[in-house]
Design an enzyme around this catalytic site. Structure first.
Site, PDB file in Angstrom:
ATOM      1  N   ILE A 167       0.856  -1.172   0.000  1.00 24.18           N
ATOM      2  CA  ILE A 167       0.000   0.000   0.000  1.00 24.18           C
ATOM      3  C   ILE A 167       0.895   1.226   0.000  1.00 24.18           C
ATOM      4  O   ILE A 167       1.827   1.324   0.805  1.00 24.18           O
ATOM      5  CB  ILE A 167      -0.956   0.009   1.206  1.00 24.18           C
ATOM      6  CG1 ILE A 167      -1.885  -1.202   1.136  1.00 24.18           C
ATOM      7  CG2 ILE A 167      -1.773   1.290   1.248  1.00 24.18           C
ATOM      8  CD1 ILE A 167      -2.069  -1.896   2.429  1.00 24.18           C
ATOM      9  N   CYS A 168       0.640   2.148  -0.916  1.00 23.97           N
ATOM     10  CA  CYS A 168       1.353   3.420  -0.990  1.00 23.97           C
ATOM     11  C   CYS A 168       2.872   3.177  -1.056  1.00 23.97           C
ATOM     12  O   CYS A 168       3.342   2.391  -1.882  1.00 23.97           O
ATOM     13  CB  CYS A 168       0.958   4.293   0.188  1.00 23.97           C
ATOM     14  SG  CYS A 168       1.415   6.039   0.009  1.00 23.97           S
ATOM     15  N   SER A 169       3.637   3.806  -0.175  1.00 22.80           N
ATOM     16  CA  SER A 169       5.095   3.684  -0.239  1.00 22.80           C
ATOM     17  C   SER A 169       5.596   2.337   0.246  1.00 22.80           C
ATOM     18  O   SER A 169       6.804   2.074   0.226  1.00 22.80           O
ATOM     19  CB  SER A 169       5.765   4.798   0.571  1.00 22.80           C
ATOM     20  OG  SER A 169       5.406   4.710   1.933  1.00 22.80           O
ATOM     21  N   GLY A 170       4.691   1.457   0.660  1.00 29.05           N
ATOM     22  CA  GLY A 170       5.089   0.083   0.941  1.00 29.05           C
ATOM     23  C   GLY A 170       5.721  -0.577  -0.271  1.00 29.05           C
ATOM     24  O   GLY A 170       6.456  -1.561  -0.149  1.00 29.05           O
ATOM     25  N   THR A 194       2.588   3.143  -7.050  1.00 34.10           N
ATOM     26  CA  THR A 194       2.657   3.707  -5.705  1.00 34.10           C
ATOM     27  C   THR A 194       2.023   5.087  -5.773  1.00 34.10           C
ATOM     28  O   THR A 194       1.452   5.456  -6.807  1.00 34.10           O
ATOM     29  CB  THR A 194       4.122   3.765  -5.193  1.00 34.10           C
ATOM     30  OG1 THR A 194       4.128   4.137  -3.815  1.00 34.10           O
ATOM     31  CG2 THR A 194       4.958   4.752  -5.985  1.00 34.10           C
TER      32      THR A 194
END
Length: 322
Positions: free
Chosen positions: A107-110, A127
């Site tokens: 999720i996102c910057s994961g 991202t």
């Protein structure tokens, strides 16, 4: 269908964005209320609690070493990435869980955590729109799709910023239990089952890159000051005392585009700002310099995959007077 619960492991760490964890977890929890059987486990590299990005302490259920093989493994994001390197312990924990999981998602910057393990090499991924370019630059083996809400490549999933984790979780529920249950979860949480368009619609207005060249900056000033004027290449070149060929070459060398396409992008940004202020789509089109609504609609369809009216319903902040 197996009667065993579907195990979901979420790996948290200091600085993790809380909504990246809670959003997807709530989707799976709501699905449980409607008949699914997801078992959600929060893990940290050491098995001890972590501090989220807003300082809230988050308890965990254990470490990767204590977790049975997950069916789904989620890696949430954090504001610290990509500003800081991903710690070795987090990379190793992520890689170890990923190889034991049926499917892996970020999720996102994961996505930067997954990328640091090499798990995204050769894959399509996304991202948050603000850091998609950084992901592509740091990890050239990844085929980054900066406008996608989420991307599936085999059993690997990546998603855009924050609330896109909810979109991704809904997609996973649909994959597991079909569209009817996923639709009911979306209704219960009052969110879109599937958002139209990509991330571009959520980016800030006036995102057209400012030119470095003083000549090209003057072009932007001219168009912004009077977007309804013709602004043909010949007219602009005459105003700037350069040849049309030289002006076109400047645009290609610095911005990799044509004068006409760049001017259209400036007008597009102006139109979005006008819609945000409460102007009708037709008014925004004319005030921004488009020939009419249909021209603006075609640009919105190409750039955002939604109509001007749909964009305005979601993002206008103007107060509607009575």
């Amino acid at each position: 269908m197996s009667s065993d619960p579907h195990r979901i492991a979420i790996l948290v760490y200091d600085g993790v964005k809380l909504l990246d964890v809670a959003g997807p977890a709530d989707v799976f929890g709501e699905a449980n209320r409607l008949g699914a059987d997801y078992r959600i486990t929060l893990l940290s590299t050491t098995g001890t609690e972590v501090a989220s990005s807003i300082g809230v302490r988050t308890a965990v259920d254990g470490s990767p070493a204590t977790e049975p093989d997950p069916d789904t493994f989620l890696v949430p994001g954090a504001n610290i990435y990509p500003r800081t390197p991903v710690p070795r312990a987090l990379i190793e924990a992520t890689r170890g869980l990923a190889v034991r999981s049926g499917r892996v998602a970020s999720i996102c910057s994961g996505a930067f955590v997954l990328a640091a393990t090499g798990l995204l090499d050769g894959r399509r991924a996304t991202t948050h729109w603000k850091i998609a370019g950084e992901l592509a630059a740091r990890h050239p083996k990844i085929r980054v799709e900066p406008d996608a809400i989420y991307v599936r490549d085999g059993t690997t999933y990546t998603s855009a910023g924050v609330t896109a984790g909810i979109d991704l979780a809904l997609a996973l529920v649909e994959e597991d239990h079909g569209p009817d249950l996923s639709r009911e979860v979306a209704r219960a949480l009052v969110v879109y089952l599937q958002r139209a368009g990509g991330q571009s619609q959520f980016s800030a207005p006036l995102q057209t890159p400012p030119p470095r060249s003083p000549v090209l900056r003057t072009v932007v000033d001219l168009v912004t000051a009077d977007p309804t004027a013709g602004h043909s290449v010949a007219e602009l070149a005459r105003h700037l005392n350069v040849s049309p060929r030289h002006l076109t070459r400047l645009f290609r060398e610095e911005l990799s585009t044509t004068p006409a396409r760049y001017i259209e992008s400036v007008r597009f940004d102006i139109a979005k700002a006008l819609l945000d202020q409460g102007h009708s789509a037709t008014q925004a089109a004319l005030l921004a310099g488009f020939p009419g609504y249909e021209s603006l609609r075609r640009v919105f369809a190409r750039e955002l995959s939604i109509s001007p009216a749909a964009y305005q319903r979601r993002f206008s902040t103007a107060r509607r007077g009575g």
